[in-house]
Design a protein around this motif. Structure first.
Motif, mmCIF file in Angstrom:
data_model
loop_
_atom_site.group_PDB
_atom_site.id
_atom_site.type_symbol
_atom_site.label_atom_id
_atom_site.label_comp_id
_atom_site.label_asym_id
_atom_site.label_seq_id
_atom_site.Cartn_x
_atom_site.Cartn_y
_atom_site.Cartn_z
ATOM 1 N N MET A 23 -73.248 -12.396 5.305
ATOM 2 C CA MET A 23 -74.348 -11.602 6.448
ATOM 3 C C MET A 23 -74.417 -13.502 7.040
ATOM 4 O O MET A 23 -74.743 -14.223 7.603
ATOM 5 N N ALA A 24 -75.096 -12.637 8.607
ATOM 6 C CA ALA A 24 -75.368 -13.739 9.739
ATOM 7 C C ALA A 24 -76.921 -13.100 10.021
ATOM 8 O O ALA A 24 -77.374 -12.074 10.167
ATOM 9 N N LEU A 25 -77.463 -14.536 9.613
ATOM 10 C CA LEU A 25 -78.576 -14.186 9.246
ATOM 11 C C LEU A 25 -79.866 -14.542 10.459
ATOM 12 O O LEU A 25 -79.297 -15.633 11.135
ATOM 13 N N GLU A 26 -81.042 -13.960 10.625
ATOM 14 C CA GLU A 26 -81.633 -14.135 12.189
ATOM 15 C C GLU A 26 -82.763 -15.545 11.476
ATOM 16 O O GLU A 26 -82.476 -15.686 10.873
ATOM 17 N N TYR A 27 -83.342 -16.330 12.735
ATOM 18 C CA TYR A 27 -83.842 -17.657 12.760
ATOM 19 C C TYR A 27 -84.252 -17.396 11.421
ATOM 20 O O TYR A 27 -84.948 -17.971 10.269
ATOM 21 N N GLY A 28 -85.195 -16.201 11.631
ATOM 22 C CA GLY A 28 -86.717 -16.490 11.105
ATOM 23 C C GLY A 28 -86.828 -16.169 9.195
ATOM 24 O O GLY A 28 -87.208 -16.801 7.676
ATOM 25 N N GLU A 29 -85.241 -15.710 9.112
ATOM 26 C CA GLU A 29 -85.084 -15.167 8.027
ATOM 27 C C GLU A 29 -84.730 -16.825 7.144
ATOM 28 O O GLU A 29 -84.940 -16.371 5.719
ATOM 29 N N VAL A 30 -84.034 -17.554 8.166
ATOM 30 C CA VAL A 30 -83.333 -19.055 7.097
ATOM 31 C C VAL A 30 -84.423 -19.483 6.693
ATOM 32 O O VAL A 30 -84.921 -20.454 6.173
ATOM 33 N N ARG A 31 -85.215 -19.324 7.316
ATOM 34 C CA ARG A 31 -86.711 -20.206 7.579
ATOM 35 C C ARG A 31 -87.143 -19.491 6.749
ATOM 36 O O ARG A 31 -87.964 -20.200 5.820
ATOM 37 N N ASP A 32 -87.624 -18.448 6.346
ATOM 38 C CA ASP A 32 -87.951 -17.836 4.886
ATOM 39 C C ASP A 32 -87.535 -18.523 3.949
ATOM 40 O O ASP A 32 -87.950 -18.879 2.606
ATOM 41 N N LEU A 33 -86.184 -18.525 3.723
ATOM 42 C CA LEU A 33 -85.424 -18.548 2.421
ATOM 43 C C LEU A 33 -85.758 -20.240 2.283
ATOM 44 O O LEU A 33 -85.768 -20.400 1.176
ATOM 45 N N ILE A 34 -85.548 -21.650 3.222
ATOM 46 C CA ILE A 34 -85.843 -22.609 3.227
ATOM 47 C C ILE A 34 -87.232 -22.586 2.135
ATOM 48 O O ILE A 34 -87.571 -23.455 1.904
ATOM 49 N N GLU A 35 -88.061 -21.791 2.695
ATOM 50 C CA GLU A 35 -89.588 -21.930 2.116
ATOM 51 C C GLU A 35 -89.473 -21.496 0.774
ATOM 52 O O GLU A 35 -90.358 -22.072 -0.184
ATOM 53 N N LEU A 36 -88.825 -20.507 0.581
ATOM 54 C CA LEU A 36 -88.466 -19.991 -1.292
ATOM 55 C C LEU A 36 -88.124 -20.611 -1.716
ATOM 56 O O LEU A 36 -88.224 -20.942 -2.960
ATOM 57 N N PHE A 37 -86.571 -20.875 -1.086
ATOM 58 C CA PHE A 37 -85.767 -22.216 -2.089
ATOM 59 C C PHE A 37 -86.624 -23.784 -2.480
ATOM 60 O O PHE A 37 -86.667 -23.517 -3.427
ATOM 61 N N GLU A 38 -87.123 -23.594 -1.753
ATOM 62 C CA GLU A 38 -88.102 -25.089 -1.344
ATOM 63 C C GLU A 38 -89.164 -25.077 -3.107
ATOM 64 O O GLU A 38 -89.244 -25.788 -3.657
ATOM 65 N N VAL B 119 -77.910 -21.979 4.333
ATOM 66 C CA VAL B 119 -78.541 -22.256 5.765
ATOM 67 C C VAL B 119 -77.787 -23.081 6.348
ATOM 68 O O VAL B 119 -78.027 -22.685 7.520
ATOM 69 N N ILE B 120 -76.626 -24.064 5.899
ATOM 70 C CA ILE B 120 -75.681 -24.945 6.439
ATOM 71 C C ILE B 120 -74.872 -23.454 7.654
ATOM 72 O O ILE B 120 -74.983 -24.050 8.836
ATOM 73 N N GLU B 121 -74.608 -22.598 6.788
ATOM 74 C CA GLU B 121 -74.073 -21.663 7.629
ATOM 75 C C GLU B 121 -74.645 -20.779 8.413
ATOM 76 O O GLU B 121 -74.058 -20.227 10.012
ATOM 77 N N ASN B 122 -75.933 -20.810 8.645
ATOM 78 C CA ASN B 122 -76.817 -19.753 9.108
ATOM 79 C C ASN B 122 -78.075 -20.869 10.211
ATOM 80 O O ASN B 122 -78.568 -20.754 11.206
ATOM 81 N N MET B 123 -77.341 -22.089 10.729
ATOM 82 C CA MET B 123 -77.844 -23.181 11.360
ATOM 83 C C MET B 123 -76.750 -24.300 11.581
ATOM 84 O O MET B 123 -77.072 -25.078 11.468
ATOM 85 N N GLN B 124 -76.419 -23.739 12.854
ATOM 86 C CA GLN B 124 -75.333 -24.719 13.362
ATOM 87 C C GLN B 124 -75.301 -24.977 15.006
ATOM 88 O O GLN B 124 -74.904 -26.041 15.189
ATOM 89 N N GLY B 125 -76.709 -24.976 15.703
ATOM 90 C CA GLY B 125 -76.994 -24.940 17.041
ATOM 91 C C GLY B 125 -77.997 -26.695 16.611
ATOM 92 O O GLY B 125 -78.475 -26.840 15.002
ATOM 93 N N ALA B 126 -77.511 -27.370 17.796
ATOM 94 C CA ALA B 126 -78.018 -28.985 17.543
ATOM 95 C C ALA B 126 -79.710 -28.586 17.846
ATOM 96 O O ALA B 126 -79.813 -29.556 17.109
ATOM 97 N N GLU B 127 -80.329 -27.616 17.625
ATOM 98 C CA GLU B 127 -81.767 -27.501 18.057
ATOM 99 C C GLU B 127 -81.683 -27.802 16.707
ATOM 100 O O GLU B 127 -83.643 -27.378 16.094
ATOM 101 N N ASP B 128 -81.211 -27.147 15.548
ATOM 102 C CA ASP B 128 -81.751 -26.369 14.092
ATOM 103 C C ASP B 128 -81.338 -27.655 13.659
ATOM 104 O O ASP B 128 -81.971 -27.987 12.083
ATOM 105 N N ARG B 129 -80.308 -28.794 13.788
ATOM 106 C CA ARG B 129 -80.187 -30.043 13.060
ATOM 107 C C ARG B 129 -81.325 -30.864 12.501
ATOM 108 O O ARG B 129 -81.579 -31.360 10.896
ATOM 109 N N GLN B 130 -83.347 -31.097 12.568
ATOM 110 C CA GLN B 130 -83.659 -31.330 12.201
ATOM 111 C C GLN B 130 -84.176 -31.057 10.982
ATOM 112 O O GLN B 130 -84.464 -31.180 10.150
ATOM 113 N N THR B 131 -84.006 -29.558 10.952
ATOM 114 C CA THR B 131 -84.568 -28.813 10.245
ATOM 115 C C THR B 131 -83.612 -28.768 8.945
ATOM 116 O O THR B 131 -84.214 -28.766 8.036
#
Length: 271
Positions: A111-126, A143-155
């Motif tokens: 799936m190509a996940l929306e940004y909010g979905e990835v943030r939700d998964l990060i919260e759940l995984f952690e 998470v890597i596959e759905n956070m490819q932008g430079a603005e996402d690097r820190q997250t």
């Protein structure tokens, strides 16, 4: 099916029917049909309310309520990543249905996940790392596959630095560092700043349960050679892939010292 918060973008009527399989609505007033994106559907009142409750109950350890609200989400949005994970996690670790989490990653991976979905998964995984160690590679990859932008690097780096050191320090032997996982770590190290992950790998030379330092087995040549080939040397290749920096120089030096000491101790024990 009617869903609170959906309306026709043509005439504005809320008298619409909804097909969760196709994410299409049909307006009973003007007859217009339209498609709702993942982001649009996920932001509707009913879905957002149920999802937020599911995540909160999950974090609180109330799995029964978490699954109830997650199923409410899935009744409307059948491919919501957070809800799918919560249900799969409860199936696996509450009901004992082996393979449920693996099925989740098999479904969500493409799936190509929306940004909010990835943030939700990060919260759940952690929040579930104590049970999710064996799925380290899958979690990080999604998470890597759905956070490819430079603005996402820190997250992204923050997530990796939470998950990977935790998992590395808890593996029962050197065998976790398979060729596939070593390749993943090399790729991560070459693109992200992950000193905690690299440090955890370095510590494993002495502290992994399979290390001759932990088992006192340097006199066992076969095991000493196996640990060298399957752990010490792969860690060196990962360190070499780190992004150029003053930190990398320190890690390369530390690895060389540990590697030389390991070989010296192995030689002395067999001599």
């Amino acid at each position: 099916m009617e869903v609170q918060g959906l309306s026709c973008h043509g005439c504005g009527s809320t008298d619409v029917g909804f097909d969760p399989k196709t994410r299409k609505i049909h307006c009973r007033q003007c007859g217009r049909e339209e498609y709702y994106s993942r982001a649009q559907l996920g932001a509707t009142g009913k879905v957002a309310f149920a999802k937020d409750n599911a995540i909160q109950f999950f974090k609180d350890g109330n799995w029964s309520s978490a699954r109830t609200f997650a199923n409410d989400v899935l009744n409307t949005m059948q491919d919501n990543a957070a809800a799918l994970f919560i249900v799969a996690y409860c199936d696996e670790f509450e009901d004992g249905r082996s393979g449920a989490v693996e099925e989740f990653f098999g479904r969500v991976g493409p799936m190509a996940l929306e940004y909010g979905e990835v943030r939700d998964l990060i919260e759940l995984f952690e929040g579930a790392l104590y049970n999710m160690r064996d799925y380290e590679a899958q979690m990080v990859t999604v998470v890597i596959e759905n956070m490819q932008g430079a603005e996402d690097r820190q997250t992204l780096e923050g997530f990796i630095e939470t998950v990977c050191p935790y998992c590395i320090s808890r593996y029962a032997s050197e065998d976790f560092l398979s060729d596939e996982r070593a390749a993943l770590y090399r790729d991560i190290a070459s693109h992200c700043d992950v000193p905690k992950t690299c440090f955890a790998l370095l510590k494993g030379i002495r502290e992994n349960p399979g290390s001759p330092y932990r088992t006192g087995s340097f006199r066992m040549r076969a095991h000493t050679g196996y640990f060298l080939e399957h752990y010490v040397e792969p860690v060196g290749r990962i360190i070499q892939e780190m992004r150029p920096s003053s930190v990398k120089a320190k890690f390369v030096q530390a690895y060389q010292q540990l590697s030389d000491q390991y070989r010296s101790d192995a030689s002395a024990a067999s001599g």
